[in-house]
Design an enzyme around this catalytic site. Structure first.
Site: not given
Ligand code: ADP
Ligand code: MG
Length: 388
Positions: A109, A197
Site C-alpha cells: 500500500y 493512493e
C-alpha cells in the site's frame, strides 16, 4: 474531484511512473479490441467507477480468452455497482479498463496526502496492502510507515530508500519505489492533489513492482488552474443533488437523515446539524447558502432540499449579518409559494432587520413555524418529524 483509475494511471504515466499496459473501453467490442493490442494472454477487466472495493463487488475480473474479455465487459458495462465504499449508492459503470494481467507475489500500500497535523505532504506505506488499510492501521499499527516531506527540501531520494528498506524490499525494488515516489510527489504538487493512493502497489512474481490500482482526488479550490484535470470530470459518478448545488454556488452535501437544513455560513450549518443530533434528530443535508444569500438562491436551496423524498421537515437557520433578515424572509416566502412546500418549515431568524423579517413571515399566511433560537428550532424540527 475524483478520478477514474484509467485517468489516474494516465497521469502517473505522464509523470514517468510505469503502469501496466491498458486501455479504456465503452462497449464489449471495444474491450476485445483493446485486449488484442495488449501483449500476453491474461487480461484484467476493471469496472471504472469512483470507488474502491470493486474486487469484492465483482468489478475486477481476470480473463484468459478474448471471449471471456467480451463476456466480462458485457456483464459490467451499463450496470450500476455498489461497493463497501459507496455507502449504499450504486454508481454507473460506463466504461471498463482492460489491462495486462500480472502474477502477483505480494500487495503493498502506498499513498500521498496532506497531513494537517504536521502541515506536510505525507507518504503512507505498508507491506500489508491489498486489503482495507484502515483495518491494518487498527489491528497492526506498526505495519504502517509514515514519511513527512519537508516542504523546503522537498522529497529526497534517500528518504524513499529508507522507506523501501523499512518495507522489506530488495535493492532493485527500492530503486523502483524511489522512482514511483519522486514521480508521485511531483504529480501531487504540480496538479494540486489532495490524495493519491496505490492499493495495491504489487510485487510481481518476477520481482518487479507494478502499479495495479490508482486513486486520485484533487483539490477543488485549485481546479481553476487545471483545465486538463477538470476536463476529466465525470459528473455521472457524482451525487446529482451536489452537482446541481455546485452550479448555483451552494455548498451542499447529502446526508442520510430526514431534516433538511438551510443555513448561512458553514460554521452555523455545522452547529445546526450538531444541535439537531443533540435533540435526537438526523440532518438530511449540510447546506450553506452563503453570505450573499438572495431570493433566487434561497428558492434553489429549497428545491434542492425537496428533491429528496426522505426530507420530512425543513429547518431554516439564518443569521443576518451581511444579509438582511427581511430579504431572507422574502426569499423564504417566495420559495415556499414557488416550490409548493408540503412539509413543515421551521424558521429561526436573527440579526439585521430581524423584526421586519419575522413580521413578513407572520403575515405571509403560510404555515411557517417560527423559532426563537437554534435550540428551539432544532427541537421544533425534531418534533415535526416525530409527529408524522
Ligand atoms: P479495488 O481496489 O477497487 O478492489 P483493484 O484495482 O485494487 O480494485 O483490484 C482488486 C484486486 O484485483 C487487486 O488487489 C489485485 O489482487 C487484483 N488485480 C488488480 N489489477 C490486476 C492486474 N492488472 N493483474 C492481476 N491482478 C490484478
Ligand atoms: Mg484497490
Amino acid at each position: 474531484m475524483n478520478f477514474h483509475e484509467y485517468q489516474a494511471k494516465q497521469l502517473f504515466a505522464d509523470y514517468g511512473i510505469a503502469v501496466p499496459t491498458g486501455r479504456v473501453a465503452r462497449t464489449p467490442e471495444e474491450a476485445v479490441d483493446a485486449a488484442k493490442t495488449i501483449p500476453g494472454d491474461l487480461w484484467v477487466i476493471k469496472a471504472q467507477i469512483h470507488a474502491g472495493g470493486r474486487g469484492k463487488a465483482g468489478g475486477v475480473k481476470l480473463a484468459k480468452t478474448l471471449d471471456e474479455v467480451r463476456e466480462y465487459a458485457k456483464g459490467m458495462l451499463g450496470t450500476r455497482m455498489a461497493t463497501y465504499q459507496t455507502a449504499g449508492v450504486e454508481l454507473p459503470v460506463d466504461s471498463v479498463l482492460v489491462c495486462e494481467g500480472t502474477d502477483i507475489a505480494k500487495e503493498l500500500y502506498l499513498s500521498v496526502l496532506v497531513d494537517r497535523d504536521t502541515k506536510s505532504i505525507t507518504f503512507i506505506a505498508s507491506a500489508e496492502g491489498g486489503m482495507d488499510i484502515e483495518q491494518v492501521a487498527h489491528e497492526k499499527p506498526e505495519a504502517i510507515k509514515t514519511l513527512h516531506v519537508n516542504y523546503v527540501q522537498g522529497l529526497q531520494p534517500f528518504e524513499c530508500r529508507d522507506l523501501g528498506f523499512a518495507l522489506g524490499l530488495t535493492a532493485k525494488q527500492v530503486g523502483q519505489l524511489t522512482k514511483i515516489m519522486l514521480g508521485l510527489y511531483r504529480l501531487f504538487n504540480e496538479k494540486d492533489l489532495a490524495l493519491v493512493e496505490l492499493n495495491p502497489l504489487a510485487i510481481l512474481t518476477d520481482g518487479n513492482l507494478a502499479v495495479l490500482d490508482g486513486k486520485i482526488n484533487s483539490d477543488d479550490n485549485a481546479s481553476f488552474r487545471h483545465a486538463d484535470l477538470t476536463a476529466m470530470r465525470d459528473i455521472r459518478q457524482e451525487d446529482e443533488t451536489e452537482v446541481r448545488a455546485s452550479q448555483y454556488d451552494l455548498n451542499y452535501v447529502t446526508m442520510d437523515g430526514n431534516i433538511g437544513c438551510m443555513v448561512n455560513g458553514a460554521g452555523l450549518a455545522m452547529a445546526t446539524m450538531d444541535v439537531i443530533k443533540l435533540e435526537g434528530g438526523a440532518p438530511a443535508n449540510f447546506l450553506d447558502v452563503g453570505g450573499g444569500a438572495n431570493k433566487e438562491r434561497v428558492t434553489e436551496a429549497f428545491k434542492l432540499i425537496l428533491s429528496s423524498d426522505k426530507v420530512k421537515a425543513i429547518f431554516v437557520n439564518i443569521f443576518g449579518g451581511i444579509v438582511r433578515c427581511d430579504m431572507i424572509a422574502e426569499g423564504i416566502i417566495a420559495a415556499v409559494k414557488d416550490v409548493g412546500v408540503q412539509i413543515p418549515v421551521i424558521v429561526r431568524l436573527e440579526g439585521t432587520n430581524v423584526e421586519a423579517g419575522k413580521d413578513l413571515l407572520k403575515n405571509s399566511g403560510l404555515a411557517i413555524i417560527p423559532a426563537d433560537d437554534i435550540n428551539d428550532g432544532a427541537k421544533k424540527a425534531v418534533a415535526a418529524v416525530a409527529g408524522q
